[in-house]
Write an enzyme that holds these catalytic residues in place. Sequence first.
Site, PDB file in Angstrom:
ATOM      1  CB  CYS B  83      42.091  36.830  36.812  1.00  0.00           C
ATOM      2  SG  CYS B  83      43.844  37.602  37.288  1.00  0.00           S
ATOM      3  CG  HIS B 181      39.350  40.343  38.064  1.00  0.00           C
ATOM      4  ND1 HIS B 181      39.535  39.294  37.952  1.00  0.00           N
ATOM      5  CD2 HIS B 181      40.594  40.220  37.498  1.00  0.00           C
ATOM      6  CE1 HIS B 181      40.128  38.251  38.525  1.00  0.00           C
ATOM      7  NE2 HIS B 181      41.297  39.226  38.304  1.00  0.00           N
ATOM      8  CD  GLU B 183      35.704  38.271  38.023  1.00  0.00           C
ATOM      9  OE1 GLU B 183      35.641  37.992  36.390  1.00  0.00           O
ATOM     10  OE2 GLU B 183      36.688  38.341  38.766  1.00  0.00           O
TER      11      GLU B 183
END
Lengths: 258, 203
Positions: B83, B181, B183
Amino acid sequence: MLKKRLIGVITIRHGWSVQSFGYNRYLPLGKPEVLIENLDRWGADEILVQCVDRSKYDLGPDFELLRRIGTLGLSTPLIYAGGIRHATDAVFAVSLGADRVSVDAMLWDSPHMLEILSRELGTQAIIANMPVRQHNHMLYWLNYRFGHERILDASLLSVLPLEWVSEVMLTDWSHEGMAGGYDYQIPLCFPLTDKPLLLFGGLTETTQFQRLLSLTNVVGAGVGNFLCYKEHAIQQIKQNVVGVPMRAAHYAEDKYIL
Amino acid sequence: MIRKTIGIVDYGVGNHASVQRAFQALGYRCWISRDSDVLADSDVIVLPGVGAYPSAMSALHTNGLVKFLRDQVRLGQPMIGLCLGMQLLADESHEHEITAGLGLIPGKVVPLESAYWHIGWNTIEIVNGDKLLIPSDGESVYFNHSYVFKVPKEYQICISRLDKPFTVGVRRGNVVGLQFHPEKSQSAGRIILKNLVEGLNRA
């Protein structure tokens, strides 16, 4: 193609997750972490954790809760709401695992803070939550802490610095907790037609999601109470809504044993 | 089998905890650190980031990490920017003011053309045949940004679309940047992270 989002909303009061009805009646559900894990497992597009007592009693954000949520290792984006007073609060909430923050009381008390938050976190990370009701095609914005309302019209919005928030959540507070209750007129009466909207409060039925998510400026819908008792609700909603770009519902099979 | 180690750069900006737990869930050892020795010892450096570009670069300077990160890339240590961490790899950013970046991948960070923001789940398309990302072509991942990395095509590995296509993945040798993202992109994101960590190797 950017997808419309189904947001699992968890309301927390005095540290416990609750079912909320009309912003004034609450039924306890249990530990927030359990519900949050469920939404993560079921494939919600985002999870909104809103602590409804933090601003009311001037407690600041519930960082301890965020720490506990952080240990869950969520793989779903997390929005935190409740008690955020300034940029330091918001930055710390993000450092503990929130991806975005939502503010409500700040819009009444210190709207100039929105710019400061935005400069720290980026405007994309800031959501404005506005509890509203509609009457005669006019929106009335509720200050839930004091129980008074203001007419939410173009003149009021012209002095609110909403250019520093990326999305506005229009919460139909009077129909919150009521099956099929969301007032269809609310997004249509909101004067800022180019602001991306999230809707919440009484959204339960496929026809509601279908109709509201089809509106160009509505980018997501929040569901609270009604996800709590239906394990497959997210999948069912996503499967039944047609013609609206939504991400396929995936169970987190690699993370949780089903 | 020896587990790979991930060094997550702690410069006080961003969601380190989420990134750490995503890598731990994949079975990797993770250190969150600003200590150059610790980071240099890891198999892959991960540069996360949430927030505004100027304050992020300022934090990297304050923590003495700018020269270190440039040196490690020169030495061939794999690095993944996530990001804002991807945008920091650029030469400069125009967010709020013009700010010099790490200059690890040529290009600049500019506002999105098609919208004010790009928030939510969107499909990614792998371009230039990057082998590490090909398995994820067409997957939906989570975005939350308003600026994009404008990069020469040779460094572009992944795009997404609003009205127009724009870059969401960059690569130069062992340095990879992802605008989204992973994650927070559920199983789709974890597959991407695993493929990158396994596929990037020290030069």
